[in-house]
Design an enzyme around this catalytic site. Structure first.
Site, PDB file in Angstrom:
ATOM      1  N   CYS A 142      42.012  41.805  47.355  1.00 36.79           N
ATOM      2  CA  CYS A 142      41.684  41.007  48.539  1.00 36.79           C
ATOM      3  C   CYS A 142      41.031  41.856  49.613  1.00 36.79           C
ATOM      4  O   CYS A 142      39.977  41.521  50.130  1.00 36.79           O
ATOM      5  CB  CYS A 142      42.932  40.346  49.094  1.00 36.79           C
ATOM      6  N   HIS A 143      41.693  42.935  49.980  1.00 39.23           N
ATOM      7  CA  HIS A 143      41.169  43.733  51.086  1.00 39.23           C
ATOM      8  C   HIS A 143      41.138  45.211  50.738  1.00 39.23           C
ATOM      9  O   HIS A 143      41.091  46.065  51.614  1.00 39.23           O
ATOM     10  CB  HIS A 143      41.987  43.477  52.353  1.00 39.23           C
ATOM     11  N   GLY A 144      41.224  45.517  49.427  1.00 37.01           N
ATOM     12  CA  GLY A 144      40.993  46.888  48.969  1.00 37.01           C
ATOM     13  C   GLY A 144      42.101  47.885  49.270  1.00 37.01           C
ATOM     14  O   GLY A 144      41.819  48.974  49.749  1.00 37.01           O
TER      15      GLY A 144
ATOM     16  N   ARG B 226      39.068  42.241  58.484  1.00 40.98           N
ATOM     17  CA  ARG B 226      39.039  43.210  57.389  1.00 40.98           C
ATOM     18  C   ARG B 226      38.355  44.512  57.753  1.00 40.98           C
ATOM     19  O   ARG B 226      38.400  45.466  56.987  1.00 40.98           O
ATOM     20  CB  ARG B 226      38.336  42.591  56.168  1.00 40.98           C
TER      21      ARG B 226
ATOM     22  N   TYR C 124      37.003  36.582  59.806  1.00 40.16           N
ATOM     23  CA  TYR C 124      37.601  37.246  58.650  1.00 40.16           C
ATOM     24  C   TYR C 124      37.021  38.646  58.484  1.00 40.16           C
ATOM     25  O   TYR C 124      37.737  39.604  58.182  1.00 40.16           O
ATOM     26  CB  TYR C 124      37.329  36.391  57.412  1.00 40.16           C
TER      27      TYR C 124
END
Lengths: 429, 190
Positions: free
Chosen positions: B154-156, A304, A300
């Site tokens: 969540c991921h900016g 990201r 993960y």
């Protein structure tokens, strides 16, 4: 199967009758009783047996849970609570299954790192290793599908995020990714339809997994086990029969593992989970921090790490696609290890530089795991990018280059010499 | 045995024809099993939704469900509209309007993402184009990100007041669904 002949002699008339018709006892005796195992295996070699136990335990507890679980979006969340509160021993069986998933991954990661350290992926064990990578992928798919079933907030949003990975294909061909995602969902968003099919597939995959595990064991029994020296067995005195020698060691390792397992089941059943999953799924509210189960965190973090730019390189609209590709590549690159590693020495015990690279890689994986649990902002993003690069450098640079430039330590002439010292080994002749 | 060659040709033909027939048969048998997973008739049926905008005051926003997805409707303030209009296209990672009612490759100006005469209203599918989370920014005390619009925790990913991606991993602007004003205070989505 392998280069040794079975010493099995049926003693009873019943045994002889079977031996002439379907010689399963002969095969079991040859492969799991008399099978020659290296005499110097350490406790890291007990994880194969532990993993077999985990697989069987997950299947048995899973079949029982399926008798009480309801795979509908309206009933799923409450049916899991019903299992925990009302079903006789449901609390125990559900905890065993949920904790069991985590224990399965602890064991499989140790098993994989053992293989990397002692060079178990190298010739002639490439197919054995690749089957292992396929098993890891099937395990990940099964665990992911299973985590959907309690239908809590993390279940729902975890599925949303992971299935949306495929929409990255829209960058290559407009509409392709969206079509795949809607096909997976059976709708325009994650819904009860999705839950139902995930339950069906979650039930199916462990049996597929069992099939691949059988091939994995078959391949293992063709080449024989690797061992801490990485040397081949050269004479009979370097091996011992699997039973009772390896099996009794396996049992000691398994008991230690089961103590940890039971400790989590009875005292910390929810420690490895996430509190948000005790809130029922709500398609209108995303939890502030979506995190997968701990065993997916390193991957993960890699996903990201690809934000608008990667270590200063702008990625624009390709950021998402690169993140997805990198995440899948992080698993798949394992399959190429047999050919990326150029060293003729298997065990890191005799490879002074590779040993450092190995521990740096292990640290990288732990660091990525930590970063995967943190929000994707500020300094965490930069560190995730650095460790993502280090992760791939281990495979793409350390493995090929160290094999060429490193001077290995002097190898013992044989397993016997490594275990007994040169004089005693000579006396064995 | 003069017809030896002819026989071989006949056999080849039969083998190829037979296999081709079997392949077509197998494919047409597999298709229903693939197709059954696509959105079914009941999912497709939830096509359009009407929304009354009268209670939404300037600066407020509401979220409604359309096809199982949240749709953001925000009554933007004059300052928010002004900031959205001023942005140059070159500052945008995604320069396409992503408006279901307009053709692809329409530039992502604020005008192309709203309806003429109703520029204060922005209507978008409230699903982050990265990995499908619901961005924050609908309620008053939400984090709205660096550009005052929406922020996906969540991921900016940061979206501006026109729902266009400005910073973070999301590849596209928030999608504008096909909708029309049926009256001054009512829209029909879908």
């Amino acid at each position: 199967m392998s280069g040794h002949t079975s010493s099995y002699e049926p003693t009873s008339r019943w045994g002889k009758w079977w031996d002439e018709r379907l010689p399963i006892p002969r095969m079991m005796h040859g492969q799991f009783v008399a099978f020659p195992t290296p005499r110097n295996l350490n406790y890291l070699w007990t994880f194969g047996g532990i993993l077999m136990f985990c697989l069987i335990a997950q299947i048995i507890t899973g079949i029982v849970l399926a008798m009480h679980y309801q795979s509908s979006d309206v009933l799923a969340f409450n049916s899991v609570e019903h299992i925990r509160r009302d079903v006789n021993f449901g609390w125990l069986i559900r905890n065993m299954h949920a904790v069991g998933a985590s224990m399965f991954f602890i064991a499989v990661y140790i098993h994989i790192f053992r293989g990397l350290y002692y060079g178990s992926y190298k010739a002639p064990r490439e197919v054995l290793w690749i089957l292992g990578v396929i098993i890891l992928l099937a395990m990940m798919a099964t665990a992911f599908l299973g985590y959907t079933l309690p239908w809590g907030q993390m279940s729902f949003w975890g599925v949303t995020v992971i299935t949306n990975l495929f929409s990255a294909l829209d960058t290559i061909y407009t509409g392709l990714g969206t079509a795949i995602v809607e096909w997976l969902w059976g709708g325009y968003s994650v819904s009860g339809v999705t839950l139902n099919r995930f339950f069906s597939l979650h039930y199916l995959l462990p049996f597929v997994l069992t099939g691949i595990v059988i091939l994995h064991i078959w391949a293992l029994h063709v080449s024989g086990q690797n061992n801490p020296t990485g040397l081949d067995i050269k004479e009979p005195s370097e091996s011992v029969p699997m039973h009772p020698y390896a099996t009794s060691k396996d049992i000691v390792g398994m008991f230690a593992f089961l103590i940890l397992f039971a400790w989590f089941v009875f005292f910390l059943p929810d420690y490895l989970g996430h509190p948000d999953n005790y809130t029922e799924a709500n398609p209108l509210v995303t939890p502030p921090h979506i995190v997968p189960e701990w065993y997916f965190l390193p991957f993960y973090a890699i996903l990201r790490a690809f934000t608008g730019s990667f270590l200063g390189i702008p990625l624009g609209s390709f950021a998402k696609l690169f993140g997805v590709l990198a995440m899948f590549a992080a698993v798949l690159i394992l399959a190429f290890a047999p050919w990326l590693d150029t060293s003729r020495v298997r065990s890191a015990k005799y490879r002074p530089l590779f040993k450092w690279a190995f521990w740096a890689f292990a640290f990288t994986c732990v660091a990525l795991g930590y970063l995967g649990s943190k929000p994707a902002e500020g300094v965490y993003v930069m560190w995730a990018q650095i460790f993502t690069v280090l992760y791939f450098l281990f495979f793409l640079v350390a493995m090929p280059v160290l094999g060429l430039i490193e001077t290995p330590k002097k190898l013992p002439r044989s397993i016997n010499e490594a275990v007994l010292g040169p004089d005693a080994a000579a006396a064995k002749h | 045995m003069t017809s030896h060659v002819d026989d071989a040709n006949r056999r080849d033909f039969l083998v190829v024809a037979g296999n081709a027939f079997a392949a077509v048969g197998a494919a047409s048998l597999i298709w229903p099993f693939v197709q059954q997973m696509n959105p079914d008739a009941s999912a497709k049926a939830m096509a359009s939704t009407e929304v009354d905008l009268a209670p939404v005051k300037e600066g407020q926003a509401i979220t409604i469900m359309w096809r199982g997805k949240p749709v953001f409707v925000r009554n933007r303030t004059k300052e928010e509209v002004a900031t959205a209009v001023e942005v140059k296209l070159t500052e945008l990672p995604d320069e396409e309007a992503r408006n279901g009612a307009l053709p692809e490759a329409t530039p992502a100006t604020d005008a192309n993402r709203t309806k003429q005469g109703h520029e204060n209203w922005i209507v978008m599918v409230g699903i982050c184009t990265h990995l499908g989370c619901i961005p924050k920014g609908q309620s008053m005390n939400d984090a709205k990100g660096d550009f005052g619009g929406w922020f996906c925790p969540c991921h900016g990913s940061h979206y501006d007041t026109s729902g266009r991606i400005r910073k973070g991993p999301a590849p596209r602007n928030l999608e504008v669904p096909p909708y029309e004003f049926v009256s001054d205070t009512k829209i029909k989505i879908g």
